[in-house]
Design a protein around this motif. Structure first.
Motif, PDB file in Angstrom:
ATOM      1  N   LEU A   1      -7.749  -6.587  -4.826  1.00 46.01           N
ATOM      2  CA  LEU A   1      -6.677  -5.629  -4.518  1.00 46.01           C
ATOM      3  C   LEU A   1      -6.505  -4.293  -3.698  1.00 46.01           C
ATOM      4  O   LEU A   1      -5.892  -4.232  -2.776  1.00 46.01           O
ATOM      5  N   ALA A   2      -7.940  -4.219  -3.401  1.00 48.18           N
ATOM      6  CA  ALA A   2      -8.732  -3.781  -2.602  1.00 48.18           C
ATOM      7  C   ALA A   2      -8.389  -4.546  -1.106  1.00 48.18           C
ATOM      8  O   ALA A   2      -7.795  -3.920  -0.289  1.00 48.18           O
TER       9      ALA A   2
ATOM     10  N   GLU B   1      -4.221   3.435  -5.353  1.00 49.29           N
ATOM     11  CA  GLU B   1      -3.685   4.014  -6.448  1.00 49.29           C
ATOM     12  C   GLU B   1      -3.698   2.350  -7.330  1.00 49.29           C
ATOM     13  O   GLU B   1      -3.869   2.375  -8.248  1.00 49.29           O
ATOM     14  N   ALA B   2      -4.045   1.523  -6.558  1.00 48.45           N
ATOM     15  CA  ALA B   2      -4.246   0.105  -7.145  1.00 48.45           C
ATOM     16  C   ALA B   2      -5.891   0.391  -8.195  1.00 48.45           C
ATOM     17  O   ALA B   2      -5.359  -0.543  -9.290  1.00 48.45           O
TER      18      ALA B   2
ATOM     19  N   VAL C   1       1.702   1.461   1.339  1.00 50.99           N
ATOM     20  CA  VAL C   1       1.447   1.082  -0.202  1.00 50.99           C
ATOM     21  C   VAL C   1       1.071   2.955  -0.511  1.00 50.99           C
ATOM     22  O   VAL C   1       0.162   3.500   0.610  1.00 50.99           O
ATOM     23  N   ASN C   2       1.129   2.863  -1.431  1.00 57.35           N
ATOM     24  CA  ASN C   2       0.629   3.767  -2.496  1.00 57.35           C
ATOM     25  C   ASN C   2      -0.660   4.240  -2.589  1.00 57.35           C
ATOM     26  O   ASN C   2      -1.650   3.445  -3.202  1.00 57.35           O
ATOM     27  N   ARG C   3      -1.915   4.335  -1.707  1.00 54.51           N
ATOM     28  CA  ARG C   3      -3.315   4.164  -0.872  1.00 54.51           C
ATOM     29  C   ARG C   3      -3.953   4.601  -2.006  1.00 54.51           C
ATOM     30  O   ARG C   3      -3.335   5.606  -2.828  1.00 54.51           O
TER      31      ARG C   3
ATOM     32  N   MET D   1       0.783  -0.338  -6.296  1.00 46.59           N
ATOM     33  CA  MET D   1       0.655  -0.205  -5.066  1.00 46.59           C
ATOM     34  C   MET D   1       2.029  -0.358  -4.390  1.00 46.59           C
ATOM     35  O   MET D   1       1.882  -0.024  -3.304  1.00 46.59           O
TER      36      MET D   1
ATOM     37  N   LEU E   1      -1.855  -5.220   4.052  1.00 46.39           N
ATOM     38  CA  LEU E   1      -0.839  -4.582   3.915  1.00 46.39           C
ATOM     39  C   LEU E   1      -0.316  -3.187   4.152  1.00 46.39           C
ATOM     40  O   LEU E   1       0.332  -3.471   5.533  1.00 46.39           O
ATOM     41  N   LEU E   2      -1.276  -2.795   4.775  1.00 41.61           N
ATOM     42  CA  LEU E   2      -1.533  -1.401   5.236  1.00 41.61           C
ATOM     43  C   LEU E   2      -1.906  -2.027   7.418  1.00 41.61           C
ATOM     44  O   LEU E   2      -0.660  -1.088   8.022  1.00 41.61           O
TER      45      LEU E   2
ATOM     46  N   GLU F   1      -4.369  -4.219  -0.070  1.00 39.32           N
ATOM     47  CA  GLU F   1      -4.278  -3.366   0.168  1.00 39.32           C
ATOM     48  C   GLU F   1      -4.505  -2.864   1.521  1.00 39.32           C
ATOM     49  O   GLU F   1      -3.658  -2.230   2.083  1.00 39.32           O
TER      50      GLU F   1
END
Length: 420
Positions: A379-380, A397-398, A393-395, A308, A386-387, A383
């Motif tokens: 995790l979903a 990827e997590a 975030v590395n969208r 992430m 945080l957005l 993310e």
């Protein structure tokens, strides 16, 4: 004023405790109440002791729960062996080391401490050197420190304590049932667990175990039993000071959990049912299988967090498998993230204490909460939050990183079965 029926919200609890309780444990708690001397109930007590020995990996005679949350177990063992003026060494690497210090001081110990930065653990050689320097009666130390997500290597310290004639008391509240804890092999004299973490039982009991070295001290401080108590009766056979607490007096609790069945206080019947079922489920799963499950879901969470774009806090070489600590990125309001996770997704994660307050998040993967669907959901949701909070975030990827862990595990399992 009329009150409605209790209706607690359903949460995905991913803190370092308390955690989600297995539904089978909740069902066990609805079992009809039995009297505390009913042979059916004392049989259940004996089963609980037997199962605790298996989970603690010990042959100790004494293994039973203290009524009260985890702190009660720490206090019960420490107050029963500390006499005023006793030297106690407490190595501190997080919040709960400070708790051990406070308990020991309240019972009149001469407490010596050593500290390392939060996020690190001690080299066993450093603790052993301090033990030789201080010559304490007791070394009291935390095994898994939930405030920092770190786990202290214990075997070398235990062997040294045994060789030097020092009692080793270990707080394993956060680790028991989630990672390997070998009471006998590590030469631990007294160990404290907790119900509300990796055992996935509600808060309210502290399973403990201790060996004959501790029992000898307890028995030597036991009060003389007579029909009517007088000031003279409050002395004991050895002349040593009696145990300072009544409620946590292990010599009295032994008389109830042992064959004499002398009443000390009314037992928490439904919690005994819960603990018995929680222990049964641990042993049904198998210790090694359970530990491997915690490691698998920890790995999936960690890989997802890193993918992430977040960084982990603490010494990765001595990480507590069931607690993952994450640095809060600069410019991000950690409490706003926690609040949005709770309010929008029903997920609870934790902040931390003391010098780490506002600096890290803590995610627990303990017991019944330690499941694939929980990891992917966290995790979903993390993310998404945080957005919304402005973190780059590395969208996507997590979840992919976590799924790589799970798919890889499945592929390895299929390959191993195919080769049989």
């Amino acid at each position: 004023m009329a009150y409605s029926e209790l209706n607690a919200p359903i949460r995905t609890i991913m803190t370092p405790g308390p955690v989600e309780v297995d539904p089978r444990v909740l069902r066990a708690m609805s079992t009809p109440i039995l009297g505390q001397f009913d042979p059916a109930f004392t049989t259940i007590m004996n089963e609980v002791m037997e199962m605790l020995r298996s989970v603690f990996q010990t042959k100790n005679k004494w293994a039973f729960p203290i009524d009260g949350t985890s702190r009660s177990g720490n206090e019960a063992i420490l107050c029963s062996i500390i006499e005023p003026g006793d030297k106690v060494l407490v190595p501190i690497f997080g919040r709960f080391g400070h708790l051990l210090v406070e308990i020991c001081e309240r019972y009149g110990a001469e407490v010596h401490t050593m500290e390392c930065p939060w996020g690190e653990v001690f080299e066993p050689e450093a603790v052993i050197a301090e033990i030789k320097k201080v010559s304490p009666k007791i070394t009291a130390i935390v095994h898994g420190e939930t405030s920092t997500g770190c786990m202290q290597p214990m075997k070398e310290i235990g062997l040294a304590c045994r060789e030097l004639g020092v009692l080793l008391v270990v707080d394993a509240v956060a680790s028991i049932g989630g990672t390997d804890v070998k009471v006998d092999e590590w030469c631990i004299d007294g160990l404290i667990g907790g119900t509300q973490k990796c055992l996935s039982v509600p808060p309210g009991m502290a399973p403990i175990t201790y060996n004959e070295r501790i029992e000898e001290i307890i028995q030597s401080r036991k009060k003389v039993e007579r029909g009517i108590a007088t000031d003279e009766d409050n002395q004991n056979v050895s002349g040593r000071p009696p145990i300072a607490s009544n409620y946590f007096d292990l010599s009295m609790l032994q008389d109830y959990w042992g064959p004499r069945r002398l009443n000390h206080h009314t037992e928490a019947t439904s919690m005994i049912y819960a603990l018995r079922e929680g222990l049964r489920l641990v042993l049904e799963e198998g210790l090694e299988t359970r530990f491997a499950r915690h490691e698998l879901h920890e790995t999936a969470l960690v890989e997802g967090i890193k993918a992430m774009g977040l960084t982990l806090f603490g010494d990765g070489n001595n990480k507590l498998p069931c607690v993952t600590c994450i640095d809060i990125p600069k410019g991000i309001d950690g409490e706003a993230v926690r609040a949005m996770l709770l309010n929008e997704f029903g997920i609870e994660i934790a902040s931390s204490f003391g010098p780490l307050q506002g600096k890290i998040w803590r995610i627990g993967t303990m017991g019944f909460s330690c499941r694939k669907e929980n990891i992917l959901f966290v995790l979903a949701s993390f993310e998404a939050v945080l957005l919304r909070q402005g973190f780059q975030v590395n969208r996507g990827e997590a979840l992919q990183a976590a799924l790589d862990v799970y798919v890889g595990k499945t592929e390895k399992l299929v390959a191993s079965r195919g080769s049989l």
